[in-house]
Design an enzyme around this catalytic site. Structure first.
Site, PDB file in Angstrom:
ATOM      1  N   HIS A   1       6.892  15.111  31.536  1.00 35.82           N
ATOM      2  CA  HIS A   1       7.265  14.331  30.359  1.00 35.82           C
ATOM      3  C   HIS A   1       8.532  14.952  29.808  1.00 35.82           C
ATOM      4  O   HIS A   1       8.568  16.133  29.486  1.00 35.82           O
ATOM      5  CB  HIS A   1       6.152  14.369  29.309  1.00 35.82           C
ATOM      6  CG  HIS A   1       6.468  13.537  28.112  1.00 35.82           C
ATOM      7  ND1 HIS A   1       5.969  12.262  27.931  1.00 35.82           N
ATOM      8  CD2 HIS A   1       7.277  13.771  27.058  1.00 35.82           C
ATOM      9  CE1 HIS A   1       6.432  11.771  26.808  1.00 35.82           C
ATOM     10  NE2 HIS A   1       7.233  12.661  26.244  1.00 35.82           N
ATOM     11  N   CYS A   2       9.570  14.185  29.739  1.00 41.26           N
ATOM     12  CA  CYS A   2      10.862  14.726  29.350  1.00 41.26           C
ATOM     13  C   CYS A   2      11.157  14.373  27.895  1.00 41.26           C
ATOM     14  O   CYS A   2      11.374  13.202  27.574  1.00 41.26           O
ATOM     15  CB  CYS A   2      11.942  14.149  30.245  1.00 41.26           C
ATOM     16  SG  CYS A   2      13.561  14.819  29.894  1.00 41.26           S
ATOM     17  N   PRO A   3      11.186  15.332  27.012  1.00 38.32           N
ATOM     18  CA  PRO A   3      11.490  15.000  25.624  1.00 38.32           C
ATOM     19  C   PRO A   3      12.946  14.596  25.416  1.00 38.32           C
ATOM     20  O   PRO A   3      13.244  13.830  24.506  1.00 38.32           O
ATOM     21  CB  PRO A   3      11.164  16.287  24.867  1.00 38.32           C
ATOM     22  CG  PRO A   3      11.186  17.362  25.886  1.00 38.32           C
ATOM     23  CD  PRO A   3      10.886  16.737  27.200  1.00 38.32           C
TER      24      PRO A   3
ATOM     25  N   GLY B   1      12.759  11.155  26.202  1.00 36.85           N
ATOM     26  CA  GLY B   1      11.784  10.446  25.385  1.00 36.85           C
ATOM     27  C   GLY B   1      10.805   9.628  26.175  1.00 36.85           C
ATOM     28  O   GLY B   1      10.316   8.613  25.710  1.00 36.85           O
TER      29      GLY B   1
ATOM     30  N   LYS C   1      14.223  19.813  31.666  1.00 37.95           N
ATOM     31  CA  LYS C   1      13.402  19.029  30.782  1.00 37.95           C
ATOM     32  C   LYS C   1      11.979  19.074  31.240  1.00 37.95           C
ATOM     33  O   LYS C   1      11.435  18.102  31.703  1.00 37.95           O
ATOM     34  CB  LYS C   1      13.899  17.601  30.782  1.00 37.95           C
ATOM     35  CG  LYS C   1      15.396  17.552  30.593  1.00 37.95           C
ATOM     36  CD  LYS C   1      15.852  16.159  30.869  1.00 37.95           C
ATOM     37  CE  LYS C   1      17.298  15.989  30.599  1.00 37.95           C
ATOM     38  NZ  LYS C   1      18.212  16.632  31.446  1.00 37.95           N
TER      39      LYS C   1
END
Lengths: 493, 157
Positions: free
Chosen positions: A199-201, A204, A488
């Site tokens: 999950h890449c912040p 998003g 990420k």
């Protein structure tokens, strides 16, 4: 963040239809309580989607609930590139060549488009099981304590053999399915995602099967862009200071270049490192998740462990991921929730005749169907079983997902808890560019314990950047310097 | 067989849903979409094994065709990459074309083979490509003769 998203749906509430659950983009549980009783207008499936995603443009665009630092990412890219085009390009065009803004422009366009595609594309979300499916799977699993137990039953796994390798498939308690291989449940988005990478912040969104190629394009083109801008700005300053006036004078004449230099200097190392890491993953046909967990690296001492999905050819591995066929989105965001008179979607489905008291039948129908699934054959009692077909799946979906457990994601017991929620933050800035994947590894693992409880957000620097529009980017890792595109990584199980 | 339906319309009006059988995915070849061809016991009295297996095998072949990595998919992928994947907005991908073929095939199978036997196949795409759901219907009129598809605890998977 880990609140239970599902409330018990009161059968009485279903029986007495409430007028309108408002079809807001944010999926709230109560709003999803009675999607089937909407005499006004048919609802689209995204409005009743059970995961923690948000939808825009009537379901065309999907993002995670927390937009992470996507506005920051976009802002940094736009600002730095803007400054480059405005302040550096004129000088360089005059003194060097006119191709510079052209190349910069092409790279910039690639970066922005692939970033937006990564952020707004469904990563490969698996829809949750319908109640019948869930009941069917329950039947197969020997669960002596029963489903109403207050503690989580022991982890359920199923083993399959893939390319002479034994692979364990885990059961997802939230989605009520046995996860296909390489699928993982993201607790941030509360979805099972196929070929889950992380999950890449920054983006998003989760990175999974459907948007991995966009993500890879994004980081590669971003590394080229940052390297290009860095090189051009350095050249610009060098040329200016050659006039005998020195670097300080050059910086005074073009202060924007200093900012670009700082941003690019710090980002180029991490982005290049990330690109290199993902190139390695591509060549080996691995996901970040698998690499971090060491699924195929033979940790247990078993020499036979190898990646069963690899084609054993770098070219074929890369091509299968980047150039392979684009699978469709499985969640059908813009489809309509079937109403009680309609059937389920699809030409092959039958349509049962509408009945006035369908909603009353809903509950009985649901119970009846589930009972039938586990017990004796039907006798053709008046209506319920017939109408059970007419219950829209999303409403039924909500019913079984009522679990007594507080968090929607499975506990660490069954494996993929919020456990290895890793994130590399600024610290990685000091790493040199030639970061090998294993250094990423060790870095992840050292941070895993620290960040395990915090989900993907480290606890520092919480000042939310200004985010326009409905996106509340509260995962606030906004740092002053940062176009630090640190790797990420938040691979959540 | 206890029930006789001649077409989907009859099924529609006089049937009651008795049971659903789920054909799970077969992951022995990795993550490609493939369904198990094992014949579930609930369908024993309803349809011949060969017909069922033919349907599932044809579906598997269609999915294999959709997911095939070969010249055509490379071309599509490279073209997409060059255009920054914007062609996905305009063009229908090969996968989607094959999915339409699959939908038509399933509808045809339902009309010709399954509905007359009181069964109905749901397109796997409706179920997230996880299962092929086969709904078993009982004729409402013949209430006493139900339970050809009695639910058994053993699922034939």
């Amino acid at each position: 963040m880990k609140n239970c998203e599902y409330q018990q749906i009161d059968p009485q509430a279903l029986a007495t239809p409430t007028p309108t659950p408002t079809p807001t983009p944010a999926p709230t549980p109560s709003a999803r309580a009675c999607p089937e009783k909407k005499p006004r207008r048919p609802q689209r499936k995204w409005e009743v989607f059970p995961g923690k995603n948000r939808f825009y443009c009537d379901g065309r665009i999907i993002v995670a609930r927390q937009s992470g630092v996507l506005p920051l990412t976009l802002g940094l890219i736009l600002v730095t590139s803007g400054l480059f085009f405005i302040f550096d390009c004129p000088f360089l065009v005059k003194h060097l060549t006119g191709f510079i803004p052209v190349i910069g422009g092409v790279l910039f366009v690639f970066v922005v488009i692939s970033l937006l595609q990564t952020s707004f594309t469904d990563p490969g979300i698996l829809p949750r099981a319908t109640p019948e499916e869930a009941a069917d799977i329950e039947k197969q699993i020997d669960n002596p304590t029963g489903s109403s137990s207050s503690y989580r039953p022991p982890p359920r796994t199923k083993e399959v053999v893939i390319n002479q390798q034994v692979v364990k498939l885990k059961y997802c308690f939230t989605c009520k399915i046995f996860r296909p291989p390489r699928t993982s449940h993201c607790s941030l988005c509360d979805n099972c995602v196929e070929r889950f990478d992380h999950h890449c912040p920054w983006v998003g969104n989760c990175v999974g099967k459907r948007n991995y190629r966009f993500f890879y394009t994004f980081i590669v083109s971003l590394s080229f862009l940052t390297a290009f801008i860095f090189g051009c700005v350095t050249t610009h300053l060098a040329l200016r200071s050659q006039g005998g006036n020195g670097l300080v004078f050059a910086l005074q004449e073009s202060p924007a270049s200093a900012l670009e230099l700082v941003v690019c200097f710090f980002s180029v190392w991490s982005i290049l490192g990330l690109s290199g890491f993902h190139t390695y993953l591509l060549a080996a046909n691995l996901t970040t998740n698998e690499d971090i967990k060491g699924s195929w690296s033979g940790k247990s001492g078993n020499e036979e462990t190898g990646n069963p999905y690899s084609y054993n050819s770098i070219f074929k591995n890369c091509c299968s991921v980047l150039c392979g066929p684009m699978p469709p989105s499985l969640i059908d965001r813009r489809g309509f929730v079937p109403s009680e008179d309609g059937a389920e979607i699809g030409p092959a489905e039958i349509e049962l005749p509408a009945a006035k008291n369908d909603v009353n039948m809903c509950t009985q129908g649901t119970k009846g169907l589930l009972e039938t699934a586990t017990r004796s054959p039907f006798l053709s009692s008046p209506c319920p079983q017939a109408k059970s077909q007419a219950i829209p799946p999303p409403a039924l979906d909500a019913l079984p997902s009522i679990t007594p457990s507080p968090s929607p994601s499975p506990s660490p017991g069954p494996g993929p808890g919020p456990g290895p929620a890793l994130e590399q933050t600024k610290v990685s800035r000091e790493r040199p560019a030639a970061t090998t994947p294993h250094r990423h590894h060790s870095h992840h693992r050292s941070r895993s314990k620290r960040t395990a409880q915090q989900g993907h957000n480290p606890g520092h620097a919480s000042n939310p950047p200004a985010s326009p529009g409905p996106r509340r980017s509260h995962s606030s890792r906004s740092r002053k310097d940062s176009k630090t595109r640190d790797p990420k990584f938040t691979p959540l199980h | 067989m206890a029930t006789e339906f001649h077409n989907l319309q009859e099924l529609r009006h006089s049937a009651s849903l008795a049971n659903k059988v789920f054909i799970q995915r077969d992951y022995s070849e990795g993550t490609v979409c493939k369904f198990q061809t094992k014949f579930p016991s609930e369908l024993d009295s309803r349809i011949e094994k060969t017909l069922f297996e033919d349907t599932v095998k044809t579906l598997n072949n269609y999915y294999a065709e959709a997911e095939k990595i070969g010249g055509h998919s490379y071309l599509e992928g490279c073209l997409a990459c060059i255009t920054a994947y914007l062609i996905f907005l305009c063009m229908e991908t090969r996968y989607e074309k094959v999915l339409k073929k699959i939908s038509r095939y399933i509808q045809e199978q339902n009309e010709k083979i399954y509905a007359p036997r009181g069964l109905l196949i749901t397109d796997p795409i409706e179920r997230g490509m996880r299962v092929i759901e086969i709904s078993i219907y009982e004729d409402r009129g013949s209430s006493g003769s139900s339970s050809g598809s009695s639910t058994t605890s053993s699922s034939g998977r």
